[in-house]
Design a protein around this motif. Sequence first.
Motif, short mmCIF file in Angstrom:
data_model
loop_
_atom_site.label_atom_id
_atom_site.label_comp_id
_atom_site.label_asym_id
_atom_site.label_seq_id
_atom_site.Cartn_x
_atom_site.Cartn_y
_atom_site.Cartn_z
N UNK A 198 27.33 9.83 -39.75
CA UNK A 198 28.22 10.68 -38.94
C UNK A 198 27.54 11.06 -37.62
N UNK A 199 28.33 11.37 -36.59
CA UNK A 199 27.72 11.72 -35.29
C UNK A 199 26.95 13.04 -35.32
N UNK A 215 34.16 17.40 -33.54
CA UNK A 215 34.20 15.94 -33.62
C UNK A 215 33.79 15.41 -34.99
N UNK A 216 32.93 16.17 -35.65
CA UNK A 216 32.46 15.77 -36.98
C UNK A 216 33.61 15.72 -37.98
N UNK A 217 34.43 16.77 -37.88
CA UNK A 217 35.60 16.87 -38.77
C UNK A 217 36.55 15.70 -38.49
N UNK A 218 36.73 15.39 -37.20
CA UNK A 218 37.62 14.29 -36.81
C UNK A 218 37.04 12.95 -37.29
N UNK A 221 37.90 12.61 -40.79
CA UNK A 221 39.33 12.38 -40.98
C UNK A 221 39.67 10.90 -40.72
N UNK A 222 39.07 10.31 -39.69
CA UNK A 222 39.34 8.90 -39.37
C UNK A 222 38.94 8.00 -40.53
N UNK A 223 37.89 8.39 -41.25
CA UNK A 223 37.45 7.55 -42.37
C UNK A 223 38.35 7.69 -43.58
N UNK A 229 47.98 10.68 -39.91
CA UNK A 229 48.03 11.61 -41.05
C UNK A 229 46.84 12.57 -41.01
N UNK A 230 47.07 13.79 -41.52
CA UNK A 230 46.03 14.81 -41.46
C UNK A 230 45.21 14.92 -42.73
#
Length: 351
Positions: A198-199, A215-218, A221-223, A229-230
């Motif tokens: 993760x970044x 950004x970490x949370x995002x 979420x992308x993974x 979708x959330x």
Amino acid sequence: MQRLLILETTCDETAAAVVTDELEVLASVVASQDELHKKYGGVVPEIASRAHVERILPVIDETLRRASIKPTDLDAVAVANTPGLAGSLVVGVAAAKALCLALDIPLIAVNHLQAHIYACRLAAGRDVFPCLGLIVSGGHSSLYHCRTPLEFDLLGGTIDDAAGEAFDKVASLLGLPFPGGPALDRAAQQGNPKAFDLPRPLLDDPSRLDFSFSGLKTALRYRLCKPGENMPAQPLAPELVSDLAASFTAAVIDCLWGKTALALRKTGLKTLCVGGGVAANSALRARLQVERERAGIELFIPPMRLCTDNAVMGAIAVERLKAGLFESLDLDAFPGLLRPASQKESHQQTQ
Ligand code: KG4
Ligand code: ZN
């Protein structure tokens, strides 16, 4: 001996304590609202405010009872008036002002973030100033140069989500129960911190002492979610949750320690005090102990009960009592973070 009643209603804990001017804790009560906010998956400000209104007087009564004193035995009342939720702060401030008016005793303002650092002073049982203060709570992630208990200079802070907020949001994404931070901590203990790359936002920028956690949370979420979708479509396997929790925790801790180390180098300070709910995180506590040895610094982290919100840490008011820094009865609540200027020049808290 002087006795202070301290009130804390900045977020979702209704808390009171009686502390002496020698920092002896005579009583402490914390009424948690977790049960009320659980079904919403986060603190609902309006519900928090109403619950404070219902609980503040019983909590004060119980605190005085446990301290075996009457209201007339009090020498001053202190209240956390910044920062926090507006509707929550005003309840404590109004109660404190009413008591001071009725008892004709001084009113003292407490900055909730400074109080989190003062928890280290209380736990240490001796002076910890000057120190670098790392505050990691649900609403703030900040680094302060704490010159004295009355002079705190802001060095940097989060530019988006606070560390605790990120823990809570990621916990909800992973399907973990509220409150998210402790649940994520438990899940992470079973996981592999290297499972996901993760970044580490802003970590490579030595010119800034700031954090960025949204950004970490995002990235997570992308993974886990389909585009647009959330939340993940299916419940996640426990092993996956643990690996994600451990990898996320490792990324947050790398950022927290990276900037803390930079601040120690920049200020030349040799003492680090850590406060706020996230200071209860087991992986952060373990990492800080390792880094303490490597960096050759003195480290203070309060015991768990003094990390999350409580009124005892508001004993920083004793320092203001001794310096004669009292407030008038038109003291206001300031939800936002007070500007970095320390409060040394003026005892009137202005925004
Ligand atoms: O300081 P605090 O009690 O309230 C504020 O001033 O905001 O901090 C609450 C935050 C919440 O976000 C909660 O999830 C987090 O502290 N927290 C933790 C842990 N215990 C509480 N985060 C990570 N690991 C924990 N063990
Ligand atoms: Zn707090």
